[in-house]
Design an enzyme around this catalytic site. Structure first.
Site, short mmCIF file in Angstrom:
data_model
loop_
_atom_site.label_atom_id
_atom_site.label_comp_id
_atom_site.label_asym_id
_atom_site.label_seq_id
_atom_site.Cartn_x
_atom_site.Cartn_y
_atom_site.Cartn_z
N HIS A 124 0.85 -1.19 0.00
CA HIS A 124 0.00 0.00 0.00
C HIS A 124 0.88 1.23 0.00
O HIS A 124 1.92 1.25 0.64
CB HIS A 124 -0.90 0.03 1.25
CG HIS A 124 -2.09 0.93 1.08
ND1 HIS A 124 -2.02 2.27 1.31
CD2 HIS A 124 -3.35 0.67 0.69
CE1 HIS A 124 -3.22 2.81 1.07
NE2 HIS A 124 -4.03 1.87 0.70
N ASP A 153 -7.98 -5.31 -0.25
CA ASP A 153 -8.43 -6.21 -1.31
C ASP A 153 -8.06 -7.66 -1.08
O ASP A 153 -8.48 -8.54 -1.83
CB ASP A 153 -7.82 -5.74 -2.65
CG ASP A 153 -8.41 -4.41 -3.07
OD1 ASP A 153 -7.65 -3.48 -3.36
OD2 ASP A 153 -9.66 -4.30 -3.06
C1 SDX Z 1 -6.26 -0.07 -3.04
O1 SDX Z 1 -4.43 4.40 -2.18
C2 SDX Z 1 -5.38 3.82 -1.55
O2 SDX Z 1 -5.80 4.20 -0.47
C3 SDX Z 1 -5.96 2.61 -2.25
C4 SDX Z 1 -6.97 1.78 -1.47
C5 SDX Z 1 -8.26 2.56 -1.23
O3 SDX Z 1 -8.98 2.19 -0.28
O4 SDX Z 1 -8.61 3.43 -2.07
O5 SDX Z 1 -6.42 1.37 -0.24
C6 SDX Z 1 -7.38 0.54 -2.29
O6 SDX Z 1 -6.05 0.27 -4.19
C7 SDX Z 1 -5.36 -1.04 -2.34
C8 SDX Z 1 -4.16 -1.54 -3.22
C9 SDX Z 1 -4.68 -2.64 -4.17
N1 SDX Z 1 -3.61 -2.99 -5.11
C10 SDX Z 1 -2.94 -4.16 -4.98
O7 SDX Z 1 -3.10 -4.95 -4.05
C11 SDX Z 1 -1.93 -4.41 -6.11
C12 SDX Z 1 -0.63 -4.99 -5.54
N2 SDX Z 1 0.09 -3.90 -4.80
C13 SDX Z 1 0.86 -3.01 -5.51
O8 SDX Z 1 1.08 -3.11 -6.83
C14 SDX Z 1 1.44 -1.84 -4.72
O9 SDX Z 1 1.74 -2.27 -3.47
C15 SDX Z 1 0.55 -0.63 -4.68
C16 SDX Z 1 0.08 -0.24 -6.04
C17 SDX Z 1 -0.64 -0.90 -3.81
C18 SDX Z 1 1.33 0.51 -4.06
O10 SDX Z 1 2.31 0.84 -4.97
P1 SDX Z 1 3.45 1.90 -4.60
O11 SDX Z 1 3.13 2.66 -3.39
O12 SDX Z 1 3.75 2.65 -5.86
O13 SDX Z 1 4.66 0.97 -4.21
P2 SDX Z 1 5.77 0.50 -5.19
O14 SDX Z 1 5.16 -0.12 -6.38
O15 SDX Z 1 6.74 1.61 -5.39
O16 SDX Z 1 6.45 -0.67 -4.31
C19 SDX Z 1 7.51 -0.37 -3.40
C20 SDX Z 1 8.36 -1.65 -3.41
C21 SDX Z 1 8.82 -2.05 -4.82
O17 SDX Z 1 9.99 -2.83 -4.66
P3 SDX Z 1 11.45 -2.05 -4.74
O18 SDX Z 1 11.42 -1.18 -5.97
O19 SDX Z 1 11.57 -1.30 -3.45
O20 SDX Z 1 12.45 -3.19 -4.86
O21 SDX Z 1 7.55 -2.76 -2.95
C22 SDX Z 1 7.40 -3.70 -4.01
C23 SDX Z 1 7.74 -2.98 -5.29
O22 SDX Z 1 8.22 -3.90 -6.27
N3 SDX Z 1 5.99 -4.12 -4.00
C24 SDX Z 1 5.59 -5.36 -4.22
C25 SDX Z 1 4.19 -5.33 -4.05
N4 SDX Z 1 3.80 -4.08 -3.75
C26 SDX Z 1 4.93 -3.34 -3.72
N5 SDX Z 1 6.25 -6.49 -4.54
C27 SDX Z 1 5.51 -7.61 -4.68
N6 SDX Z 1 4.15 -7.66 -4.54
C28 SDX Z 1 3.47 -6.54 -4.23
N7 SDX Z 1 2.14 -6.56 -4.08
#
Ligand code: SDX
Length: 424
Positions: free
Chosen positions: A302, A359
Site C-alpha cells: 500500500h 483487497d
Molecule cells: C487499493 O491508495 C489507496 O488508499 C488505495 C486503497 C483505497 O482504499 O482506495 O487502499 C485501495 O487500491 C489497495 C491496493 C490494491 N492494489 C494491490 O493490491 C496491487 C498490488 N500492490 C501493488 O502493486 C502496490 O503495493 C501498490 C500499487 C498498492 C502501491 O504501490 P506503490 O506505493 O507505488 O509501491 P511500489 O510499487 O513503489 O512498491 C515499493 C516496493 C517495490 O519494490 P522495490 O522497488 O523497493 O524493490 O515494494 C514492491 C515494489 O516492487 N511491492 C511489491 C508489491 N507491492 C509493492 N512487490 C511484490 N508484490 C506486491 N504486491
C-alpha cells in the site's frame, strides 16, 4: 509559524508550513514557481499533498483509519452504511430524524429512467460490469443535466447513491442473462441491492440477515480512503466544474485498474492459480520478489499503510465469521491465510513493509455471498460512492477552488526545423 527554507542556485527562499489537526506537516509551495521559477517534481505524488481535507484521516505507520474522526473499527460494528454515507458527505452522523429522512429519500430514488434500461441491450453479454457501471453513471448526467454545486446538490447526491446500486445489480443480471429485478421500497439499502441481485421472477427471495450484515460491513469499510487514485481522479475531473455524475464516472474508471480497486478480482484469480499449482506458496512469493517478473502478490502492499491495513484485519476476521455462518468452506481462505503467513516472515516483504490491504480478503467474502468475481470491483465502487461524493462536494465548495493543472519537466527534442518529406 515556522517555515521551510530552500536554497536554490545560491538564493534562499522560505515557504510557510501547514499543520493538520492530527499534526501532519505540509510545506505550502503554492508560490514556489513564482519565487524560484522552479517546480517540485513527484511522479506518483508520493510526497505531494493535493488539498486540505476534513473527511478521512489515515496514519499509515500506525494503521489508523478514521472517517470524520470516528475509528473505522467502531463504525464497522456500530454504524450502517447509510449512516456512514451521511457522515462522510455532511460531516456528522445523522440524528434519528435525519437518518429516517435520508433513508426514505434513498428508497424513493432507487429506480432509473426506463429508457436507461435500453442502454444495457447494447452491451455484449461478456461486457465487464465496471464498463457498464461507468457508462451508466455518466449517462445519469443526460437525465439530470444540472448536477453541479448550485443545482440542488443534495437531490443529485441522493439520486446517485440510490440509483448506483440499481445500475450495479442490473449490470450483474445483464451479465448472466437474467431479467432485471426492480427495487422494493420495503427493503433497506443493502437488502434492496441483494434482492435485485439474487431474486428471480419465478420465486420469492428474502435476503438473509447474514448477507445484509456482511454487505453493510463491506460497504462501510470501502466508503472512503482520502486521496487514493480514484478519489483524486474525481477531484481532478470535478475541478473543471464537470457535473457530479461525470466526475464520479471518471472515478469508477480509475478504480477499475488492478493496482487499485481491480486488485480484489485479481487476488481471487491469483489464489485459484496458486491452489491449482499445488499451493506452492514459496514459488509465488519468490516470483513476487523477482524483479525480472511482472508478477506481484495482489492484495499486498500500500502506498500509505506501512503497517496492517485496519480494513484487512477486520475483513480477515469477518471472512471466518461469514463463511462459518453461511456454512461455506472455501479452500481459498486457507490459501490466503497461508500465503500471508509465508509473505509476512519473508525479509523482502518485511523490509518493504508490505502487508495485506483491503483487497486481500474482501473477495473471499464476496465469493461466499454468491457474488461473481467480475462484480468485485463494482462492489468496491458501491462502497466508495459516498467518499467520492464527499470529496467532490468538499472540493467544489472550496471558496477559491482552482482547476487542477499540474506542471511538468519537458525532456523532449529542443527546437528544430521541419525537413522536406524527401529529405527525412
Ligand atoms: C487499493 O491508495 C489507496 O488508499 C488505495 C486503497 C483505497 O482504499 O482506495 O487502499 C485501495 O487500491 C489497495 C491496493 C490494491 N492494489 C494491490 O493490491 C496491487 C498490488 N500492490 C501493488 O502493486 C502496490 O503495493 C501498490 C500499487 C498498492 C502501491 O504501490 P506503490 O506505493 O507505488 O509501491 P511500489 O510499487 O513503489 O512498491 C515499493 C516496493 C517495490 O519494490 P522495490 O522497488 O523497493 O524493490 O515494494 C514492491 C515494489 O516492487 N511491492 C511489491 C508489491 N507491492 C509493492 N512487490 C511484490 N508484490 C506486491 N504486491
Amino acid at each position: 509559524m515556522s517555515t521551510a527554507k530552500l536554497i536554490l542556485e545560491g538564493n534562499e527562499y522560505e515557504f510557510p508550513l501547514v499543520r493538520g489537526s492530527e499534526g501532519e506537516v505540509g510545506i505550502d509551495t503554492v508560490a514556489l514557481r513564482k519565487h524560484t521559477n522552479a517546480i517540485s517534481l513527484d511522479p506518483g505524488y508520493g510526497s505531494t499533498g493535493s488539498c486540505l481535507s476534513g473527511i478521512t484521516f489515515i496514519d499509515g505507520e500506525k494503521g489508523i483509519l478514521r472517517y470524520r474522526g470516528y475509528d473505522i473499527e467502531k463504525l464497522a460494528t456500530e454504524s450502517s452504511f447509510v449512516e456512514v454515507c451521511y457522515l462522510l458527505i455532511y460531516g456528522e452522523l445523522p440524528t434519528q430524524e435525519e437518518l429516517l429522512s435520508f433513508s426514505d429519500r434513498l428508497t424513493r430514488h432507487t429506480l432509473i429512467h426506463e429508457d436507461m434500461k435500453k442502454f444495457f441491450e447494447g452491451f455484449p453479454a461478456t461486457a465487464h460490469p465496471m464498463a457498464m457501471l461507468s457508462a451508466m453513471v455518466s449517462s445519469l448526467s443526460a437525465y439530470y443535466p444540472g448536477a453541479g454545486i448550485d443545482e440542488d446538490l443534495d437531490l443529485n447526491i441522493v439520486r446517485l447513491l440510490a440509483k448506483v446500486k440499481t445500475v450495479a445489480a442490473f449490470s450483474y443480471k445483464k451479465s448472466i442473462g437474467q431479467p432485471f429485478i426492480y427495487p422494493r421500497n420495503k427493503y433497506s439499502y443493502c437488502a434492496n441491492f441483494l434482492h435485485m441481485m439474487f431474486a428471480v421472477p419465478a420465486e420469492d427471495y428474502v435476503p438473509p440477515k447474514v448477507l445484509i450484515d456482511a454487505l453493510n460491513l463491506l460497504l462501510v469499510l470501502h466508503a472512503d480512503h482520502e486521496q487514493n487514485c480514484s478519489t483524486s481522479t474525481v477531484r481532478m475531473v470535478g475541478s473543471s466544474q464537470t457535473n457530479l455524475y461525470a466526475s464520479i464516472s471518471a472515478g469508477i474508471s480509475a478504480l477499475w485498474g488492478p493496482l487499485h480497486g481491480g486488485a480484489n478480482q485479481k487476488v481471487i484469480e491469483q489464489l485459484k492459480m496458486i491452489r491449482e499449482d499445488g499451493s506452492n506458496f514459496r514459488k509465488y512469493v519468490d516470483l513476487a520478489k523477482d524483479k525480472s517478473s511482472p508478477f506481484r502478490l495482489m492484495g499486498f502492499g500500500h502506498r500509505v499503510y506501512k503497517n496492517f491495513d485496519p480494513r484487512a484485519r477486520i475483513l480477515k476476521k469477518t471472512a471466518d465469521e461469514v463463511l462459518d455462518q453461511l456454512g461455506v468452506d472455501d479452500p481459498l481462505l486457507d490459501i490466503a491465510k497461508q500465503l500471508e503467513e509465508v509473505a509476512l516472515v519473508d525479509d523482502y516483504f518485511v523490509s518493504r513493509k508490505l502487508y495485506p490491504n483491503v483487497d486481500f480478503y474482501s473477495g473471499i467474502i464476496y465469493r461466499a455471498m454468491g457474488i461473481p468475481t467480475n462484480m468485485f470491483t463494482v462492489m468496491f465502487a458501491l462502497g466508495r460512492m459516498p467518499g467520492w461524493i464527499a470529496h467532490w462536494k468538499e472540493m467544489r465548495e472550496e471558496p477559491r477552488g482552482r482547476i487542477n493543472r499540474p506542471r511538468q519537466i519537458y525532456t523532449g527534442p529542443t527546437q528544430r526545423e521541419i525537413k522536406p518529406l524527401e529529405e527525412r
